[in-house]
Each structure stands twice: as structure tokens, then as C-alpha cells.
Design an enzyme around this catalytic site. Structure first.
Site, PDB file in Angstrom:
ATOM      1  N   HIS A  49       0.838  -1.202   0.000  1.00 24.58           N
ATOM      2  CA  HIS A  49       0.000   0.000   0.000  1.00 24.58           C
ATOM      3  C   HIS A  49       0.874   1.255   0.000  1.00 24.58           C
ATOM      4  O   HIS A  49       0.585   2.238  -0.693  1.00 24.58           O
ATOM      5  CB  HIS A  49      -0.906  -0.038   1.226  1.00 24.58           C
ATOM      6  CG  HIS A  49      -1.933   1.035   1.245  1.00 24.58           C
ATOM      7  ND1 HIS A  49      -2.634   1.385   2.381  1.00 24.58           N
ATOM      8  CD2 HIS A  49      -2.408   1.859   0.274  1.00 24.58           C
ATOM      9  CE1 HIS A  49      -3.464   2.365   2.107  1.00 24.58           C
ATOM     10  NE2 HIS A  49      -3.351   2.667   0.838  1.00 24.58           N
TER      11      HIS A  49
ATOM     12  N   GLU B 139       2.271   1.823  -3.428  1.00 20.04           N
ATOM     13  CA  GLU B 139       1.225   2.383  -4.294  1.00 20.04           C
ATOM     14  C   GLU B 139       1.164   3.896  -4.167  1.00 20.04           C
ATOM     15  O   GLU B 139       1.032   4.617  -5.159  1.00 20.04           O
ATOM     16  CB  GLU B 139      -0.121   1.762  -3.926  1.00 20.04           C
ATOM     17  CG  GLU B 139      -1.325   2.390  -4.581  1.00 20.04           C
ATOM     18  CD  GLU B 139      -2.545   2.455  -3.666  1.00 20.04           C
ATOM     19  OE1 GLU B 139      -3.135   3.541  -3.528  1.00 20.04           O
ATOM     20  OE2 GLU B 139      -2.888   1.403  -3.090  1.00 20.04           O
ATOM     21  N   HIS B 140       1.294   4.405  -2.941  1.00 20.86           N
ATOM     22  CA  HIS B 140       1.250   5.852  -2.721  1.00 20.86           C
ATOM     23  C   HIS B 140       2.481   6.551  -3.296  1.00 20.86           C
ATOM     24  O   HIS B 140       2.366   7.595  -3.954  1.00 20.86           O
ATOM     25  CB  HIS B 140       1.154   6.143  -1.225  1.00 20.86           C
ATOM     26  CG  HIS B 140      -0.237   6.104  -0.687  1.00 20.86           C
ATOM     27  ND1 HIS B 140      -0.900   7.217  -0.225  1.00 20.86           N
ATOM     28  CD2 HIS B 140      -1.108   5.075  -0.549  1.00 20.86           C
ATOM     29  CE1 HIS B 140      -2.108   6.881   0.184  1.00 20.86           C
ATOM     30  NE2 HIS B 140      -2.259   5.585   0.001  1.00 20.86           N
TER      31      HIS B 140
ATOM     32  N   GLU C   3       3.268  10.842   2.779  1.00 16.06           N
ATOM     33  CA  GLU C   3       2.478   9.687   2.365  1.00 16.06           C
ATOM     34  C   GLU C   3       2.177   8.758   3.542  1.00 16.06           C
ATOM     35  O   GLU C   3       1.148   8.090   3.547  1.00 16.06           O
ATOM     36  CB  GLU C   3       3.202   8.934   1.245  1.00 16.06           C
ATOM     37  CG  GLU C   3       3.289   9.716  -0.051  1.00 16.06           C
ATOM     38  CD  GLU C   3       1.941  10.293  -0.471  1.00 16.06           C
ATOM     39  OE1 GLU C   3       0.959   9.530  -0.567  1.00 16.06           O
ATOM     40  OE2 GLU C   3       1.862  11.517  -0.680  1.00 16.06           O
TER      41      GLU C   3
ATOM     42  N   GLU D 207      -6.080   7.127   6.045  1.00 18.00           N
ATOM     43  CA  GLU D 207      -6.954   6.108   5.470  1.00 18.00           C
ATOM     44  C   GLU D 207      -7.267   5.027   6.505  1.00 18.00           C
ATOM     45  O   GLU D 207      -8.397   4.532   6.579  1.00 18.00           O
ATOM     46  CB  GLU D 207      -6.282   5.488   4.236  1.00 18.00           C
ATOM     47  CG  GLU D 207      -6.182   6.441   3.058  1.00 18.00           C
ATOM     48  CD  GLU D 207      -5.497   5.792   1.869  1.00 18.00           C
ATOM     49  OE1 GLU D 207      -5.321   4.555   1.877  1.00 18.00           O
ATOM     50  OE2 GLU D 207      -5.121   6.517   0.922  1.00 18.00           O
TER      51      GLU D 207
END
Length: 863
Positions: free
Chosen positions: A129, A132-133, A203, A210
Site C-alpha cells: 500500500h 502504491e502511494h 504519504e 486512510e
């Protein structure tokens, strides 16, 4: 130029996909394999191409404007995109650019990479994850952190990405003329991303944000409890991984172990982000040759591993042979979980082998259809008749830990009533009794019509499905191309949508060897154990221990017993062994046998709503099917001169009366409007009925009773509506400010039959004696609906966004009663008062209904 030609010559073309398109899909497909191993699906949007050509004809071809825009984009590649913005942007310029391509649907692209959270190293959980950022934060060719987002947003597009258990998906959409530029920036994610240290802190905060958004989600908390209690040690199996990631797992834990997350990130990228582990989908209003040229030019430099690539090569996931997710020590147990919201639910989970190779027969989907059925004879119908449950769903989820290369989790989730929570053992017994019945029929031979009906409904849905938006299309197609699925190259369009063959051996294997008490775990979530807020200051333990406590009135009593706590989400729970006596009882009823008659369990009946007629209704003789044909075209008799390939003018002329909604009935009781479809040309229809009722929103109590009446009607219709929904007939009934709204849409063949049943059910609540419910609605059903609505009102304010929305609407509409106002009045709700709403002199028969059909394949005579 010569290098580009050489690359083009080395591109392999895969099997033709055009033959597997549905009849309404006008796009053209080409599946290619680049020399570096990257597979790409190119999709030429012929409809958008026609619109684009029409726009050029109607609007003129402004060569100067196009040249300026092209030169500006070239300048941006060397300048704006690679420099930090200095001062404020020119808002006028932004608005002008974002309007490009207005009216023509966008182009889009998606890249799926065959790595996800299950591949995270145990010392840096959430690394997939995190990567991905960081890929969004600039590349060697476009070093500005915001180059990609700036380009996409400036030209009126959008972008996103998400990380799943075995893959990560990146996608965007953008106006057609900017596709080539967007693809080039997008490709650099996977070629030379910077992954700068200056981007890490920001990030990490984004990922933490999130995580905080889902931290109070009961579904996410339960999933993490299942991961935490799976019985595997971290590092031995991917199941106990923490997939979301947060500051603790991505910064604090690695730091304590002297691990540099950024170094791990770069190593992770080098290991998994290579061309043959990626799949690309591009759709645009360009020819297939043009799209191929864009892709080859931009993506040929994606790092390569291996040689001799072909479409026949099989993909072997790294986690394929790691074994089942739950050890024997975590099975045959019940986990009592404390929820955040007011809810009661039970989940029975069976671990089964990976189902990805069964894409033709889909045995888990077949069994999910039977176990999760809601009509007469179903498990849910039997539980509802006893007042124990309100909803049931079953099957293997499409993503996450439920559907992996190593395993699948078949989960039966049942929403319980307050009485049902005390009968959870009986509910599980009913489930195994139903499994025993399926095993009996499996041994004797399950009726062929069940599979044939499922197959026909899936073929029907695929044949007439609506055109998805470009961004949804590329996202779905990328998912279909996921390396872990390893679907045949010629079945990418329909493999996951259709049933091809019945596999009785696979069905019997699941029933006999996996759907057993010994292979299950039970998760029981209920506010009977408390609410999460009750344990904020309580002493808890993260060490998994089994409690030995007697049940009180059939339910675990946590009083005086210290709860366990899942360490990341903070969910409180207790773990208890299921007694041998109970295990033996469930095992006995799960043997191949017919259930007793009093259980009311049986296989479903054949579905009366399966459509068999798909012809389009003829248009009036004085009409044509060109949607925007003018009155002069129709009355002038020059229908044959119309060229359907020529687009319509930007501002259409006056339409012929036959192409406008017609008022078929205009009385004090009913207004009936009708419009026959000329656009979509599918055998579908939509009906809407608005019933005015003066008392529906008169007070919070009246509004609560209106909601309850809707719930009772929905409950009464549940079995019928469920059967209809299996055939793509969608329904809704809701209370609105002015009364009640009913909506039905789907295939038109049986639509009027369904609508008639719904209307009859609504009218059945009117009668001289308002102290009784209509036949078919028992007192227990009334109590279940009342309890369910109360719980919904209580949970309505649990999220800040929904609470703020309710307050805003309340300020604008004073008579829009809030959930809190309704729940405070619900102590006064009685059957007599609820039925009096339906029986009001101002309601239903005395009401004025606005009955609309929009874009319908129903003629006026059918009404």
C-alpha cells in the site's frame, strides 16, 4: 524511429476477443504481448470515435488551436511538469483546458501489478500500500511530485489506485486528445519512479489517515480479528498480515527492528514490479494501431525479467502453496466480538481450496446461490419464520483474503434479531441441516434445472449489460487480467461473468470435505457483549486465550472476564471452544439426509421471473428510431434519407410529439406518463410510481411509521423480490416527503407482473380494521422490522459525514425529521398506528400517483 519499428515488429498478437463480445458492445479489441513481457489489452472505442468525428465536422477542425495545444503539451514535458508550481495557477487557463473534449466520453487506462498485501515483508506490514502511494510522487523523466496529478486534473481527468491481497491496480481517465501524454507519464511509474525520502512522511500520514477512516468499521475490525486469530505466526503465512498499514507498522516497528522502510520499498519494487508481472488495459477513441503505437512507445522500457514470453505461459503465484489460512487450533471455536455499531450478526467460515481454477463451473457460486437463497424453503425463510434473522448472504468474496491463490473462504453471514442472538447454536444447526439436505441431493443428483437457470440468467445479464464508464471498464478488465487468476487469453471478456459447465464432483467435494463443523470457525458479533466505547479504559490482553465459561440463556456472558484485544484496530473479543457435544450434534444433522418436514427447508423452486421474450416493441408507424429526429424529418417523409452514422446537431431542433413523454391518463386519482425507448434498444423498462400521502411526514412519529410501513411491505415482498432480482429485475420502495415511491426496472417481459404484485402488497395494508396486519405478515415479522428500524436510526449518526449531511438537510428542510427524532418517538409505535398511515383518507386510492416510464420497451397498450 527505426527502434520503434523494430519493437512493433516484435510485438505478439494474442487470440481474438471480438467473438466473445456481447451484441451491444461495439468496441474493437486487440490483445498484445510486448517484447519485455508486458501484456496489454487495446480497446478501440468506436462509438467515441464516431462522436469525435462528428464533433470535428460540426465544430470545424481548428488546426491552429490543436497545434497550440500540442506545442503547449510539448513545453510542459520539458518545463511545467518538471518544475514546482511557483505561485498560484492561472484559474482561467485551468478551466479552459479542463473543458477539452466536452461531450465525448473519456479515454482511460489501468495497470494491474501481480503483487499485493499478502506479499508484504513481516517487518514492514502495509508495504504494498505504501509503494502504491509513493509511485505517484514523481519519476526520473517527470521529477515533479505532482506531475501526474497535475496533468490529469488540468485536462479534466481523474485517477486513483488501490491495493488488494494479490494485486495492485492503478487507473485514470482523461479526455481523448490527452491520452498519449497521460500514458507516457503513467508508464514512468513502472519504469523509473523516484520514491524520494522527502515524500515519505507526507504519504505515511496519508496512509494513517486512510487507516483511521476504517478503524471503526465493524467489517474491517472483524476481518482483522480473523487474521489475528488464524493460528499462524507472522512470516509463516500471509493470513496474519496487516494489509492497510499505518505509521506504527510502516515507521515505528521497522525503526525498532533497525529496518529502513524506504530501502525495503525499493527492494520490493525491484522484486515484483517487472513487465511480465503486469497487465495493461487502454481504451480510447483511436484506432487499434494508434493505441498500439502509444503503448509500445511508452511501456517498452518497463523492466524485464526472463525471456521467451508467450500467451500460453502459466503464472505461478508465490503464495500458491502456503497452505490453508486457519490452523486447527483456530477452528472449532466461537469468537465473541464487540461491535462499534448496534448490531447482532453471526458468520460461519469454512476454508476451502483456491477456486481460481474453477472459472468454468464456479462451484462455490453454485452453492452460494442455494445456501444464500431467500425464497420459500431457504435457510433465511426458515429463520425469519422463527423471528431469529433478518438477512443472510453466503459465498466467497471476490477480493481480499476470501479469494486467493492459496485458498478461499466460504462465509455464511446472518444478521440476527435480539432473540436470534440467544439462539445462535440453533441457527448454526439449521445451517448444517441445510448442508445435509444438499449433500443428500448431491448424492442422488442435483436437479439440472438449477444450474441451467443460473447459466441462463448469467448469459442474459452479460448479453444485455449496460455500457460501463471508461474508467470502470478498464478497472474491471484489469481485474480480469490479474496474473493470479491466470485466465485463458481468449476468455478475458466473459470468463468471470458466465457459467460454462456444471461440475458435480467439485460441488460434492466441497459439501463432503469442507462444509463441516470440524473445518469451521464462528464469529459472533453483538452489542449484548457491549460496545467498543465501553472498553476504552478497560484492561485487555493481546495474548489469545480460550475462556471456559457457561452460557447464560444460550449466550456467553462476559461479565467479569477480561476481554482480549486485537492490537491494531483495538477490537475486543473473547474466544471459546465449541463443546464436543455441540460439534457432534451439528455433524449428525449435516450428514446426507432430508430435513424433517417441520423445518420447512427445501431446494428453491424454479424462478417464474426468468424472461423468455426479448423482442423490442415496435414504434408507432409515424415514428422512427433515431432519438433526435426532428418533427420536420418525420412529417416530411424523408426518413430513408437519414444517415445514422452522421451525428446530431449540438442543439437539436424541436422533436416530434411521438418522441416526447405522452400523458395517457390525467385524472384526480392518477397521472400516467409513457415514453418508449429509442436510445438504448434493449428489452428493458422502468416504471416509477409516486403515491402522495399527506400524513407521511406530518411528525417524527408519522415519518417513523412511514419508514416502518415501507419495511413491512419490503419484508412481505422479500421472497418475490429476491426471485425477481436473480433475473436482473430491480425494485425499490421508499418513504419520501410527499408519500411513497415505488420503482421497478429491468427486463420488460415479467416486469408488469412484478409491479402488480408490489402494488397489491401496498394496497393490502389498507382495510377497515387497522389493528391487524395483512395476511402473511406475522406479529414476529412486525417486531423484527421495528427492531431493525430502531437499530438503523441509532447507527445513523455514527459517522461524522452522515451526521453533518443530516444536519444540513434539516436546516434546509425543517420537516425532514432526523433519525434521532424518529427513534425518540418509536416507543409509541403500534400496529394500529402504522396501519392507519396506509389507511389514511389522504393516502393511496385517494392519492394522486405520478406513474412514469422512462426509456421503456413497453408499449402504451401494455399499461
Amino acid at each position: 524511429r527505426s527502434v520503434g519499428m523494430a519493437l512493433q515488429n516484435d510485438v505478439q498478437e494474442g487470440p481474438d476477443l471480438n467473438a466473445s463480445r456481447n451484441p451491444f458492445d461495439k468496441k474493437e479489441y486487440r490483445h498484445i504481448l510486448l517484447p519485455n513481457g508486458l501484456r496489454a489489452l487495446l480497446v478501440s472505442d468506436t462509438v467515441a470515435m464516431a462522436e469525435k468525428q462528428t464533433s470535428d465536422i460540426d465544430g470545424g477542425d481548428d488546426d491552429d488551436s490543436k497545434q497550440t495545444d500540442t506545442e503547449e503539451d510539448d513545453d510542459q514535458e520539458d518545463g511545467d511538469l518538471n518544475e514546482e508550481a511557483d505561485g498560484e495557477e492561472d484559474e482561467d487557463e485551468f478551466d479552459e483546458e479542463s473543458d477539452a473534449g466536452g461531450g465525448i466520453r473519456s479515454a482511460a487506462a489501468a495497470m494491474i501489478v501481480g503483487v499485493g498485501s499478502m506479499y508484504d515483508p513481516p517487518e514492514v506490514q502495509g508495504l504494498s500500500h505504501f509503494l502504491e502511494h509513493l509511485l505517484f510522487m514523481g519519476s526520473k523523466k517527470y521529477p515533479n511530485e505532482n506531475a501526474y496529478d497535475k496533468f490529469i486534473s488540468k485536462h479534466g481527468g481523474s485517477d486513483n489506485a488501490y491495493t488488494e491481497s494479490e494485486h495492485t491496480v492503478y487507473y485514470f481517465d482523461i479526455p481523448q486528445e490527452h491520452l498519449e501524454g497521460a500514458l507516457d507519464i503513467f508508464a514512468q511509474f513502472f519504469i523509473e519512479p523516484l520514491m524520494m525520502e522527502s515524500s515519505v512522511e507526507r504519504e505515511l500520514k496519508s496512509i494513517e489517515s486512510e487507516f483511521q477512516l476504517v478503524k471503526n468499521s465493524d467489517g474491517c475490525r472483524l476481518q482483522q480479528v480473523m487474521c489475528h486469530t488464524c493460528g499462524h505466526d507472522l512470516g509463516d503465512h500471509p493470513m496474519p498480515q496487516f494489509s492497510w498499514g499505518n505509521i506504527q507498522s510502516l515507521e515505528e516497528v521497522p525503526k525498532a527492528k533497525n529496518v529502513d522502510p524506504l530501502t525495503k520499498l525499493r527492494e520490493f519494487f525491484e522484486e515484483y514490479y517487472y513487465a511480465s508481472n503486469m497487465r495493461l488495459v487502454v481504451v480510447g477513441a483511436h484506432s487499434l494501431d494508434e493505441l498500439q503505437d502509444y503503448v509500445v512507445k511508452s511501456f517498452s522500457e518497463v523492466p524485464q525479467k526472463g525471456t521467451n514470453f508467450s500467451f500460453d505461459a502459466n503464472y505461478e503465484p508465490k503464495i500458491k502453496n502456503v497452505g490453508m489460512p486457519f490452523t486447527s487450533s483456530s477452528l472449532q471455536k466461537v469468537y465473541y466480538v464487540v461491535p462499534v455499531r448496534d448490531r447482532h450478526a453471526i458468520s460461519i467460515t469454512w476454508q476451502v481450496p483456491s477456486q481460481m481454477k474453477f472459472w468454468k463451473s464456479k462451484p462455490c457460486d453454485y452453492l452460494a446461490h442455494l445456501i444464500g437463497h431467500e425464497a420459500e424453503g431457504s435457510l433465511l425463510a426458515a429463520l425469519k419464520s422463527k423471528g431469529w434473522a433478518t438477512a443472510c448472504c453466503a459465498g466467497v468474496g471476490s477480493e481480499g483474503y476470501e479469494n486467493a491463490s492459496s485458498h478461499a473462504l466460504f462465509i455464511v453471514s446472518i444478521t440476527l434479531s435480539e432473540e436470534g442472538i440467544t439462539h445462535w447454536q440453533d441457527i448454526v444447526e439449521e445451517l448444517y441441516r441445510y448442508v445435509g439436505m444438499l449433500r443428500y441431493h448431491s448424492d442422488k443428483g442435483l436437479p439440472p434445472w438449477i444450474f441451467e437457470e443460473l447459466k441462463a440468467m448469467q448469459e442474459m445479464s452479460y448479453r444485455y449489460e449496460d455500457e460501463p464508464s471508461p474508467e470502470d471498464f478498464v478497472e474491471n478488465m484489469a481485474e480480469n487480467m490479474a496474473p493470479a487468476y491466470d485466465l485463458p487469453a481468449d476468455r478475458l471478456l466473459d470468463a468471470l461473468s458466465l457459467l460454462y459447465e456444471f461440475d458435480p464432483v467439485a460441488v460434492a467435494d466441497l459439501l463432503d470435505h469442507y462444509f463441516t463443523p470440524a473445518n469451521s470457525r464462528i464469529d459472533l458479533t453483538s452489542t449484548k457483549f457491549g460496545r467498543a466505547a465501553d472498553f476504552e479504559d478497560a484492561k485487555t490482553s493481546t495474548t489469545i486465550e480460550v475462556v471456559d465459561a457457561p452460557l447464560t440463556n444460550g449466550l456467553f456472558d462476559p461479565t467479569g472476564i477480561m476481554p482480549l484485544q486485537e492490537p491494531l484496530f483495538g477490537a475486543q473479543y473473547w474466544c471459546q471452544n465449541i463443546s464436543n457435544e455441540l460439534q457432534q450434534k451439528w455433524t449428525a444433522v449435516s450428514q446426507a439426509q432430508l430435513p424433517p418436514l417441520e423445518s420447512n427447508l427445501s431446494l428453491p423452486k424454479q424462478n417464474e421471473f426468468v424472461p423468455t421474450e426479448f423482442e423490442l416493441k415496435p414504434l408507432p408507424k409515424t415514428d422512427i428510431d433515431q432519438p433526435l429526429a426532428t418533427e420536420e424529418m418525420i412529417d416530411g417523409g424523408d426518413k430513408d434519407d437519414l444517415d445514422e452514422s452522421v451525428g446530431f446537431p449540438p442543439i437539436p431542433a424541436r422533436l416530434h410529439p411521438s418522441q416526447l413523454p405522452s400523458l395517457l391518463c390525467d385524472t384526480n386519482i392518477l397521472k400516467l406518463w409513457h415514453l418508449q425507448d429509442r436510445v438504448f434498444k434493449r428489452p428493458t423498462a422502468e416504471l416509477r410510481l409516486l403515491v402522495y400521502c399527506a400524513d407521511a411526514g406530518k411528525s417524527p412519529l408519522h415519518s417513523a411509521c412511514s419508514d416502518l410501513l415501507v419495511r413491512l411491505i419490503s419484508e412481505s415482498l422479500n421472497e418475490v423480490v429476491y426471485m425477481a432480482s436473480m433475473c436482473d429485475l430491480s425494485t425499490s420502495i421508499s418513504s419520501v416527503d410527499s408519500g411513497f415511491s415505488i420503482r421497478v426496472n429491468g427486463f420488460d417481459h415479467k416486469l408488469m407482473t412484478l409491479f402488480g404484485i408490489m402494488l397489491d402488497t401496498l394496497l393490502s395494508f389498507r382495510g377497515e380494521d387497522s389493528s391487524t396486519l395483512p395476511r402473511g405478515i406475522e406479529k414476529e415479522r412486525f417486531d423484527l422490522c421495528l427492531e431493525s428500524n430502531r437499530r438503523r436510526y441509532v447507527n445513523a449518526g455514527m459517522q461524522a459525514s452522515s451526521l453533518a449531511s443530516d444536519v444540513r438537510i434539516k436546516c434546509l428542510t425543517p420537516k425532514m425529521w432526523s433519525p434521532n427524532e424518529k427513534v425518540c418517538r418509536m416507543t409509541d409505535v403500534r400496529i394500529v398506528f402504522t396501519c392507519s398511515i396506509a389507511n389514511s383518507n389522504a393516502c393511496v386510492l385517494e392519492a394522486q400517483g405520478n406513474f412514469q416510464l422512462g426509456h421503456s420497451n413497453i408499449s402504451e397498450n401494455s399499461l
